[in-house]
Write a protein that holds these residues in place. Structure first.
Motif, PDB file in Angstrom:
ATOM      1  N   ASP A  35       0.800  -1.231   0.000  1.00  0.00           N
ATOM      2  CA  ASP A  35       0.000   0.000   0.000  1.00  0.00           C
ATOM      3  C   ASP A  35       0.827   1.271   0.000  1.00  0.00           C
ATOM      4  O   ASP A  35       0.336   2.322  -0.384  1.00  0.00           O
ATOM      5  CB  ASP A  35      -0.920   0.026   1.229  1.00  0.00           C
ATOM      6  CG  ASP A  35      -2.058  -0.960   1.079  1.00  0.00           C
ATOM      7  OD1 ASP A  35      -2.291  -1.404  -0.060  1.00  0.00           O
ATOM      8  OD2 ASP A  35      -2.694  -1.292   2.090  1.00  0.00           O
TER       9      ASP A  35
ATOM     10  N   LYS B 150      -1.972  -2.573  -5.644  1.00  0.00           N
ATOM     11  CA  LYS B 150      -1.500  -2.588  -4.258  1.00  0.00           C
ATOM     12  C   LYS B 150      -2.233  -3.684  -3.512  1.00  0.00           C
ATOM     13  O   LYS B 150      -3.441  -3.800  -3.620  1.00  0.00           O
ATOM     14  CB  LYS B 150      -1.784  -1.247  -3.597  1.00  0.00           C
ATOM     15  CG  LYS B 150      -1.107  -0.090  -4.309  1.00  0.00           C
ATOM     16  CD  LYS B 150      -1.264   1.189  -3.515  1.00  0.00           C
ATOM     17  CE  LYS B 150      -0.708   2.356  -4.321  1.00  0.00           C
ATOM     18  NZ  LYS B 150      -0.717   3.598  -3.554  1.00  0.00           N
TER      19      LYS B 150
ATOM     20  N   ASP C  38      -0.393  -4.487   3.374  1.00  0.00           N
ATOM     21  CA  ASP C  38       0.889  -4.037   3.893  1.00  0.00           C
ATOM     22  C   ASP C  38       2.003  -4.962   3.385  1.00  0.00           C
ATOM     23  O   ASP C  38       1.739  -5.949   2.704  1.00  0.00           O
ATOM     24  CB  ASP C  38       0.862  -3.947   5.426  1.00  0.00           C
ATOM     25  CG  ASP C  38       0.639  -5.296   6.096  1.00  0.00           C
ATOM     26  OD1 ASP C  38       1.176  -6.301   5.601  1.00  0.00           O
ATOM     27  OD2 ASP C  38      -0.062  -5.345   7.114  1.00  0.00           O
TER      28      ASP C  38
ATOM     29  N   GLU D  79       1.680  -8.725   4.052  1.00  0.00           N
ATOM     30  CA  GLU D  79       0.520  -9.292   3.361  1.00  0.00           C
ATOM     31  C   GLU D  79       0.787  -9.417   1.862  1.00  0.00           C
ATOM     32  O   GLU D  79       0.448 -10.418   1.238  1.00  0.00           O
ATOM     33  CB  GLU D  79      -0.667  -8.362   3.611  1.00  0.00           C
ATOM     34  CG  GLU D  79      -2.003  -8.992   3.438  1.00  0.00           C
ATOM     35  CD  GLU D  79      -3.110  -8.029   3.838  1.00  0.00           C
ATOM     36  OE1 GLU D  79      -4.006  -7.829   3.021  1.00  0.00           O
ATOM     37  OE2 GLU D  79      -3.062  -7.462   4.939  1.00  0.00           O
TER      38      GLU D  79
ATOM     39  N   ASN E  82       3.025 -12.331   1.158  1.00  0.00           N
ATOM     40  CA  ASN E  82       2.317 -13.593   1.350  1.00  0.00           C
ATOM     41  C   ASN E  82       1.360 -13.893   0.208  1.00  0.00           C
ATOM     42  O   ASN E  82       1.186 -15.039  -0.191  1.00  0.00           O
ATOM     43  CB  ASN E  82       1.574 -13.586   2.681  1.00  0.00           C
ATOM     44  CG  ASN E  82       2.520 -13.642   3.857  1.00  0.00           C
ATOM     45  OD1 ASN E  82       3.688 -13.981   3.681  1.00  0.00           O
ATOM     46  ND2 ASN E  82       2.047 -13.299   5.035  1.00  0.00           N
ATOM     47  N   LYS E  83       0.726 -12.836  -0.323  1.00  0.00           N
ATOM     48  CA  LYS E  83      -0.155 -13.059  -1.474  1.00  0.00           C
ATOM     49  C   LYS E  83       0.648 -13.500  -2.685  1.00  0.00           C
ATOM     50  O   LYS E  83       0.201 -14.361  -3.448  1.00  0.00           O
ATOM     51  CB  LYS E  83      -0.914 -11.779  -1.799  1.00  0.00           C
ATOM     52  CG  LYS E  83      -2.061 -11.534  -0.854  1.00  0.00           C
ATOM     53  CD  LYS E  83      -2.789 -10.281  -1.263  1.00  0.00           C
ATOM     54  CE  LYS E  83      -3.717  -9.859  -0.164  1.00  0.00           C
ATOM     55  NZ  LYS E  83      -4.184  -8.494  -0.377  1.00  0.00           N
TER      56      LYS E  83
ATOM     57  N   VAL F  90       3.327 -15.209  -2.615  1.00  0.00           N
ATOM     58  CA  VAL F  90       3.674 -16.612  -2.377  1.00  0.00           C
ATOM     59  C   VAL F  90       2.479 -17.510  -2.695  1.00  0.00           C
ATOM     60  O   VAL F  90       2.619 -18.549  -3.340  1.00  0.00           O
ATOM     61  CB  VAL F  90       4.141 -16.819  -0.916  1.00  0.00           C
ATOM     62  CG1 VAL F  90       4.261 -18.302  -0.593  1.00  0.00           C
ATOM     63  CG2 VAL F  90       5.469 -16.114  -0.678  1.00  0.00           C
ATOM     64  N   LEU F  91       1.300 -17.082  -2.252  1.00  0.00           N
ATOM     65  CA  LEU F  91       0.101 -17.894  -2.478  1.00  0.00           C
ATOM     66  C   LEU F  91      -0.245 -18.028  -3.953  1.00  0.00           C
ATOM     67  O   LEU F  91      -0.776 -19.047  -4.387  1.00  0.00           O
ATOM     68  CB  LEU F  91      -1.096 -17.265  -1.759  1.00  0.00           C
ATOM     69  CG  LEU F  91      -1.285 -17.631  -0.293  1.00  0.00           C
ATOM     70  CD1 LEU F  91      -2.446 -16.860   0.279  1.00  0.00           C
ATOM     71  CD2 LEU F  91      -1.545 -19.124  -0.142  1.00  0.00           C
ATOM     72  N   THR F  92       0.011 -16.976  -4.728  1.00  0.00           N
ATOM     73  CA  THR F  92      -0.367 -17.009  -6.144  1.00  0.00           C
ATOM     74  C   THR F  92       0.803 -17.430  -7.014  1.00  0.00           C
ATOM     75  O   THR F  92       0.819 -17.154  -8.211  1.00  0.00           O
ATOM     76  CB  THR F  92      -0.865 -15.630  -6.620  1.00  0.00           C
ATOM     77  OG1 THR F  92       0.154 -14.674  -6.332  1.00  0.00           O
ATOM     78  CG2 THR F  92      -2.135 -15.227  -5.923  1.00  0.00           C
TER      79      THR F  92
ATOM     80  N   ARG G  76      11.660 -15.540   2.875  1.00  0.00           N
ATOM     81  CA  ARG G  76      10.391 -16.217   2.603  1.00  0.00           C
ATOM     82  C   ARG G  76      10.092 -16.195   1.098  1.00  0.00           C
ATOM     83  O   ARG G  76       9.696 -17.203   0.521  1.00  0.00           O
ATOM     84  CB  ARG G  76       9.259 -15.536   3.371  1.00  0.00           C
ATOM     85  CG  ARG G  76       7.926 -16.214   3.156  1.00  0.00           C
ATOM     86  CD  ARG G  76       6.803 -15.553   3.924  1.00  0.00           C
ATOM     87  NE  ARG G  76       6.946 -15.713   5.365  1.00  0.00           N
ATOM     88  CZ  ARG G  76       6.185 -15.069   6.259  1.00  0.00           C
ATOM     89  NH1 ARG G  76       5.263 -14.237   5.861  1.00  0.00           N
ATOM     90  NH2 ARG G  76       6.349 -15.268   7.554  1.00  0.00           N
TER      91      ARG G  76
ATOM     92  N   ARG H  63       2.771  -7.227  14.647  1.00  0.00           N
ATOM     93  CA  ARG H  63       1.749  -6.632  13.780  1.00  0.00           C
ATOM     94  C   ARG H  63       2.251  -5.460  12.957  1.00  0.00           C
ATOM     95  O   ARG H  63       1.482  -4.861  12.211  1.00  0.00           O
ATOM     96  CB  ARG H  63       0.595  -6.115  14.635  1.00  0.00           C
ATOM     97  CG  ARG H  63      -0.058  -7.208  15.424  1.00  0.00           C
ATOM     98  CD  ARG H  63      -1.215  -6.630  16.185  1.00  0.00           C
ATOM     99  NE  ARG H  63      -1.938  -7.693  16.868  1.00  0.00           N
ATOM    100  CZ  ARG H  63      -3.201  -7.617  17.211  1.00  0.00           C
ATOM    101  NH1 ARG H  63      -3.888  -6.543  16.914  1.00  0.00           N
ATOM    102  NH2 ARG H  63      -3.794  -8.598  17.836  1.00  0.00           N
TER     103      ARG H  63
END
Lengths: 533, 364
Positions: free
Chosen positions: B48, B72, B75, B78, B81-82, B84-86, B105, B183
């Motif tokens: 973002d 975007k 953060d 996140e 991680n997205k 990585v997931l896709t 990661r 966080r």
């Protein structure tokens, strides 16, 4: 029936199943169900579960306690400015949680208003969370319960009085049974919202409190611990399913045939000190709980005179957006209209199908429609990400994804608002029409629609409002070249400097006004149409 | 996807009056690998906080013919991680915004294709953390440091703290607010800074001292900086009462930039001995639909024009040696001579455990 089922299969069941499956399977495809037990015996997870449940119960009880007298006042009294007030109480419901959290901090936080007046500080206590939940859900009760209450024929209660019932007895035997389903539906919604509360808990709760939803978000987005997130998603599913089952058991199966009348005929000016006192009390509670936090926001947005509002029209106010933040308003409205249309279509069809048929399967579907409220936006969003990635469904970068995701949350509202009214329509009217040769579609159009038009408008208002303030799913998929208002507010709040902070407050104020105006227009439409009932 | 489902979707689309579900999708629905027309869009996936002036992005289009589309996705953590997931079906061509705390990661999950950017010779070796394979290219650096409220310390006639050691001294009792590392990325950076400074054995004792010295923990940078900190504009409004906060070395210039009227001097300063260096990288996503455009974009991002645009857009420092800092930064920013660092592999191995240990030490 087919269309709603397909909609939910593609945009809800499939993505959620995919992301959950990924967490519970190893890479070679074997299921690891043993993980469920491992996660559920962790003390930190048990703490989260316990807190989630009791705060949701407390929030629902408190909301009903405060909002039911309000529902009565809105249903039975007419007073100047009622339409405006109805819009005002709905505004909190559509504010992004970021803004609600910030406003409440200004009210109950350190050196907040209460602290300055009486030295009371509630931030990082559960009270702040509960009050914010009441603030948020007040409208749910007013609109679901009040909407039906205003259409109940007061003459039925009067008849009971004539036949010798006490005032309370008449209310208990006549009005309460008729209202029961609506109260239960409202309580259920408030419970679900509080149960899955995310933004408010994040901001007001501090690290002392976390709901299941917040925990799912943390495990997925921050830690990429998919197995734990998947187990928690299943737990949330099971919990929501259990709540719905309880609901189905407690609410009488057959909603009583109600004689619905035009609300304009049931509301009258308050008479006597008791009624005036009640009205005064409700107005005072609205002022304290709902208007005050909003007032703090507005006041902060004008701290720099009109400077913050002027800054909103500049493209490069910090480069947060590729368009002036002011354009976010138009984007938000377009998305909300599209989402409302989708939610009304799907929800209307579903409600009609549910009224028409009975049986276990249909009741199960009814419960299924509620599930999106109980499943975290994060889970759905991540599910979208890994499932809608191939033609013909590569929607990940398409604008339609935003209204679709928002409609998913809007549909349950539409169904909840329309179902009690639809079920209350006398079936013999339909039968008569059918005997006279009308097709099912025509029966619906000629018999049901005129009777439920009001409910449709209330439902539309809800869907619109939900969409306007929806943040979880939108922040996932909104593009920077067309941000929505809540996303814009969150981005501004996330940057340092006075001007950004002020612009966030100014945008929140605009969002508030936009919602109020939209809702007022809706009230106006309703008033014009009600004569046709 | 089964045929019935396809039919259902088709029916749904028709019913909703959406004639082209994949409209506005740009090139996302088309595969460019079939020797067809060259795609005209290159998609940049980021967090973002990404910003670039429209003028600079237009310049890229002028040079290469590609239009940049920015996506975007949350953060920094996140967004990674997205990605990585896709993996394999990425949302775009280039990912920007993976920093040294998350780098392992991303690399371990194999989401990037190697690409050695043109002009990399102008970037110091110290920030090229994947120099052997070039799966990622450094784009900017920033420091996470304690900021202090100048007015508070001037009024109290107390010298502001400069080092980690200072923060634990009785003179600064109850003055510091930090973010929860679990966080918040500045919170994590500050924790890593203490781990770098005191070592694997010493950092826990240091935090015990900080706790005894009244450190306050906020859940997010927004809350810490705009509510609790007394030196920022937002914090002044909220009557924040902590004159020390964990933020960035670039925060003081930002306070100046967004103040009306602009002050001659920044209201806040930086404790330069408390800094942890963050480096952000860009990489070419595996499975990118427009790999050529992606490569051109990475070249452009370490080019002079983009590098000089970044500071006022994202409040970070350029990595290219030939890029000049804007006056605002040279006047009000802090020069951090020796920021603390931790190797990405070490962060990857210890992050979760450090955070858990920290939680039980500080929050319980």
């Amino acid at each position: 029936m087919a269309l709603p089922v397909a909609f939910f299969a593609v945009f809800f069941a499939y993505p959620v199943a995919a992301i959950t499956g990924r967490g519970l399977r190893t890479d070679d495809g074997t299921w690891q169900l043993g993980r469920i037990g491992d996660v559920l015996t962790r003390p930190d997870i048990l703490d989260v579960l316990w807190f989630t449940t009791w705060q949701a119960l407390a929030s629902s009880a408190l909301t009903l306690l405060i909002a039911l007298p309000g529902a009565y006042v809105f249903a039975r009294f007419s007073f100047p400015g009622k339409g405006l007030l109805r819009a005002v109480v709905t505004v909190p419901f559509v504010l992004p949680t970021v803004v609600v959290g910030t406003a409440f901090l200004a009210l109950v936080g350190r050196r907040g208003l209460l602290d300055e007046l009486w030295g009371i500080r509630l931030d990082a206590t559960v009270w702040a969370i509960l009050l914010a939940h009441v603030f948020f859900n007040y409208a749910v009760v007013i609109r679901t319960v009040g909407g039906l209450w205003s259409q109940l024929d007061p003459r039925q209660e009067e008849a009971a009085r004539v036949l010798g019932a006490s005032r309370f007895g008449a209310w208990r035997r006549v009005t309460l049974p008729a209202l029961g389903p609506a109260v239960a539906a409202a309580a259920l919604m408030v419970f679900l919202f509080s149960y899955t509360s995310f933004g408010i808990v994040q901001i007001l709760g501090g690290h002392a409190f976390a709901t299941l939803e917040a925990e799912i978000y943390r495990q997925t987005a921050q830690l990429l611990d998919l197995p734990t997130a998947a187990v928690l998603t299943l737990v949330q599913f099971a919990a929501v399913g259990a709540i719905l089952a309880v609901h189905a058991r407690t609410v009488p199966r057959r909603e009583a045939m109600l004689r619905l009348v035009d609300p304009a005929l049931t509301a009258r000016r308050p008479r006597g000190t008791g009624q005036w006192a009640l009205l005064g009390g409700v107005l005072a509670s609205v002022a304290l709980l709902l208007v005050l936090p909003l007032g703090v926001l507005v006041q902060r947005s004008f701290d720099g005179g009109l400077g913050y509002y002027r800054a909103l029209q500049e493209v490069d106010a910090g480069g947060t957006f590729l368009v002036p933040p002011a354009e976010a308003i138009a984007n938000s409205l377009e998305y909300a209209l599209a989402a409302t249309a989708i939610a009304l279509l799907i929800g209307g069809l579903a409600a009609a199908a549910l009224t028409r048929r009975a049986g276990r399967l249909v009741r199960g579907f009814d419960a299924l429609l509620m599930l999106p409220l109980g499943v975290s936006a994060v889970t759905v969003g991540f599910g979208f990400l890994i499932t809608l990635d191939e033609p013909p469904l590569d929607l990940r970068s398409s604008w339609i994804l935003v209204p679709l995701a928002q409609a998913l949350v809007g549909v349950p509202f539409v169904v909840r608002t329309m179902l009690p009214v639809l079920r209350a329509v006398d079936a013999r009217l339909r039968e008569a029409a059918a005997v006279l040769g009308a097709s099912p579609w025509r029966v619906w159009r000629e018999v049901d629609l005129p009777l439920v038009r009001r409910a449709v408008l209330v439902a539309a208002g809800f869907a619109f409002a939900v969409s306007l303030g929806e943040f979880g799913a939108t922040v996932f998929i909104a593009r920077p070249d067309n941000p929505t208002l809540p996303v814009a507010v969150a981005r501004l709040l996330g940057r340092p400097g006075d001007l950004n902070y002020g612009q966030a407050m100014a945008l929140s104020t605009i969002l508030m006004v936009v919602c109020a105006v939209a809702l007022l227009l809706l009230e106006r439409v309703r008033a014009d149409r009600s004569g046709e009932l | 996807m089964s045929t019935t489902k396809k039919i259902a979707v088709g029916a749904l689309a028709a019913a909703l009056g959406v004639t082209t579900l994949t409209a506005c999708g740009g090139d996302s629905g088309k595969d460019a690998g079939d020797g067809g027309t060259k795609p005209k869009t290159v998609t940049l996936v980021s967090h973002d906080s990404f910003n670039a002036s429209p003028a600079v992005l237009k310049e890229f289009t002028k040079q290469t013919g590609y239009t940049v589309k920015v996506l975007k996705s949350g953060d920094a953590g996140e967004a990674v991680n997205k990605a990585v997931l896709t993996k394999g079906a990425p949302q775009g061509d280039v990912f920007f915004g993976v920093d040294n705390t998350l780098l392992s990661r991303a690399l371990d999950n194999g989401i990037f294709d190697p690409y050695e950017a043109k002009g990399l010779d102008r970037v110091p070796d110290a920030v090229q953390l994947d120099k052997d394979k070039h799966r990622v290219t450094p784009v900017d650096t920033g420091e996470i440091c304690v900021n202090y409220d100048k007015k508070y310390f001037a009024d109290k006639k107390l010298a502001p703290p400069q080092t980690f050691d200072d923060l634990a001294k009785p003179a600064y009792k109850d003055l510091l607010v930090v973010e929860n590392p679990e966080r918040s990325s500045p919170g994590l950076g500050f924790l890593l800074g203490t781990a770098a400074r005191y070592g694997d054995d010493g950092w826990q004792d240091y935090w015990k001292k900080l706790k005894a010295n009244g450190v306050k923990v906020a859940d997010s940078w927004e809350l810490a900086y705009n509510q609790e900190f007394s030196g920022s504009a937002g914090g002044k409004k909220a009557k924040g009462d902590r004159p020390l906060v964990v933020s960035y070395a670039s925060s003081p210039p930002v306070e100046v930039l967004y103040a009306e009227p602009r002050p001659a001097e920044a209201p806040t300063g930086v404790s330069t001995g408390t800094c942890f260096q963050q480096t952000e990288f860009a990489g070419l996503l595996t499975g990118a639909k427009n790999a050529e455009g992606g490569k051109a974009l990475i070249d452009f991002m370490i080019g002079k024009k983009f590098q000089e645009d970044m500071p006022l857009q994202m409040f970070v420092n350029p990595v290219a040696k030939d890029a000049k800092l804007p006056a605002l930064f040279t006047e009000h920013g802090a020069k951090v001579a020796r920021p603390h660092t931790v190797a990405p592999e070490k962060i990857a191995q210890n992050r979760e455990q450090w955070i858990q240990t920290w939680s039980s030490l500080v929050l319980k």
